[in-house]
Design an enzyme around this catalytic site. Structure first.
Site, PDB file in Angstrom:
ATOM      1  CD  GLU A  21      24.947  28.665  42.110  1.00  0.00           C
ATOM      2  OE1 GLU A  21      24.620  29.779  42.553  1.00  0.00           O
ATOM      3  OE2 GLU A  21      26.133  28.387  41.799  1.00  0.00           O
ATOM      4  CG  HIS A  57      25.541  24.952  43.914  1.00  0.00           C
ATOM      5  ND1 HIS A  57      26.798  24.787  43.357  1.00  0.00           N
ATOM      6  CD2 HIS A  57      25.568  26.166  44.522  1.00  0.00           C
ATOM      7  CE1 HIS A  57      27.537  25.854  43.610  1.00  0.00           C
ATOM      8  NE2 HIS A  57      26.827  26.706  44.331  1.00  0.00           N
TER       9      HIS A  57
END
Length: 355
Positions: free
Chosen positions: A213, A65
């Site tokens: 995330e 991420h």
């Protein structure tokens, strides 16, 4: 480029949840340079597909991420200071007395510091310092008043991101930076793409990085739905506990075997595969019982269920301006991920999925 230089380039980029563009641009340029054609999901995740020539090959997804923790301006006070809401998890004790960059809507960069009450102002008051709420911490751009802040283009919704320099530790074994959570993963996927560039595999790979995330695994929900993998491997960094008297997550002890976290339990087939692969590849591993989650927590619930896991490392003091992480841990994780990907085929994937 040397490993430290790659780490420095990625960790010094400032990109928080919902504002991943600078990291995405870096990844895109490197992917194209390696001969891949990146594509994007609807929220801004970036991925490349390396298709197998094997008919009906299993689809394997490897995802980092891009976002680091940061803040968003929620209000501008009459004195020209700001108040914020957090983007991701912050311990208030590590926020005060730090330097940040505020990004205006037009892309202007404004230096900002967080204020703390000097001890001089507490003398004789009888007041005991309290842990502040994030919403009470002063973010100060040294403006005279709110009107001057507005003249510089500052407005509610602007983003504030830590600013630091990435450096090598004195013993040369560790690196100190911000944002190893999760520029670790971003570097891992770039290194994997370079390693695989001239290799033909019996599985189709989807490799890239998600958005958002840190604010609830949002990007993984979208990308896993879009690319529909048979297996999902998150690559992410978790907090080390070794300096706090806990053996759960120690620097220098290798990549993590994350059997459990609050949002995900590793399936038996995946556990057996990881243990066998680590043993065969002679990778240094440590069992890690996590208190937080990764994108595997969202991915394994998608599309009727996707066996998932996390190939990770630990770092001290994550979600702050200064994180310490071990270079050899990264190299162990890199070796592990390469061994995992090159061990997969139709039969092995079926074995992993046979719960």
């Amino acid at each position: 480029m040397e490993l430290f230089d790659k780490v420095k380039a990625l960790t010094e980029i400032q990109a928080t949840s919902g504002f991943e563009g600078p990291v995405r641009d870096y990844l895109k340029a490197r992917m194209v340079e390696l001969g891949y054609q990146p594509e994007f999901d609807g929220l801004g995740g970036i991925f490349v597909t390396k298709a197998s020539k094997v008919e009906n090959a299993p689809r394997i997804m490897v995802a980092a991420h891009m976002d680091e923790v940061g803040f968003m301006v929620s209000s501008i006070k009459a004195d020209g200071t700001f108040r914020v809401v957090p983007l991701g998890g912050w311990n208030p004790l590590v926020v005060s007395g730090q330097r940040f960059t505020l990004f205006t809507r037009t892309g202007k960069k404004i230096p900002v510091v967080t204020g703390g009450l000097p001890p001089h102002l507490l003398r004789g008051t009888g007041v005991t310092p309290q842990i502040p709420a994030i919403s009470d911490i002063i973010f100060d751009g040294a403006f005279e008043n709110a009107a001057e802040a507005a003249e510089f283009g500052i407005a509610q919704g602007d983003l504030i991101i830590p600013e630091t320099e990435t450096i090598l530790s004195a013993n040369g074994k560790n690196i100190i930076s911000k944002a190893w959570d999760n520029r670790y993963g971003c570097l891992m996927i770039l290194e994997l793409l370079e390693f695989l560039a001239d290799k033909e595999l019996p599985v189709t790979l989807i490799i890239g990085a998600n958005v958002q995330e840190e604010v609830g695994l949002r990007g993984a929900k979208v990308s896993t739905t879009k690319f529909n993998p048979d297996l999902f491997f998150a690559v992410d960094c978790s907090p080390a506990s070794d300096t706090f008297g806990d053996d759960n997550g120690r620097l220098g002890e290798g990549t993590t075997l994350r059997f459990f976290d609050p949002g995900h339990i590793m399936l038996p087939g995946m556990k057996n595969f990881l243990l066998d692969t680590a043993n065969h590849a002679k990778v240094k591993t440590q069992v890690y019982m996590a208190k937080g989650g990764t994108d595997a927590g969202a991915a394994h619930l998608a599309n009727g269920g996707v066996p998932s896991t996390t190939i990770g490392v630990v770092a001290r003091y994550i979600h702050s301006h200064q994180t310490i992480f071990n270079i050899d841990d990264f190299l162990q994780a890199q070796t592990f991920l390469r061994a995992i990907i090159t061990s997969l085929n139709t039969e092995k994937v079926a074995e992993i999925k046979n719960y």
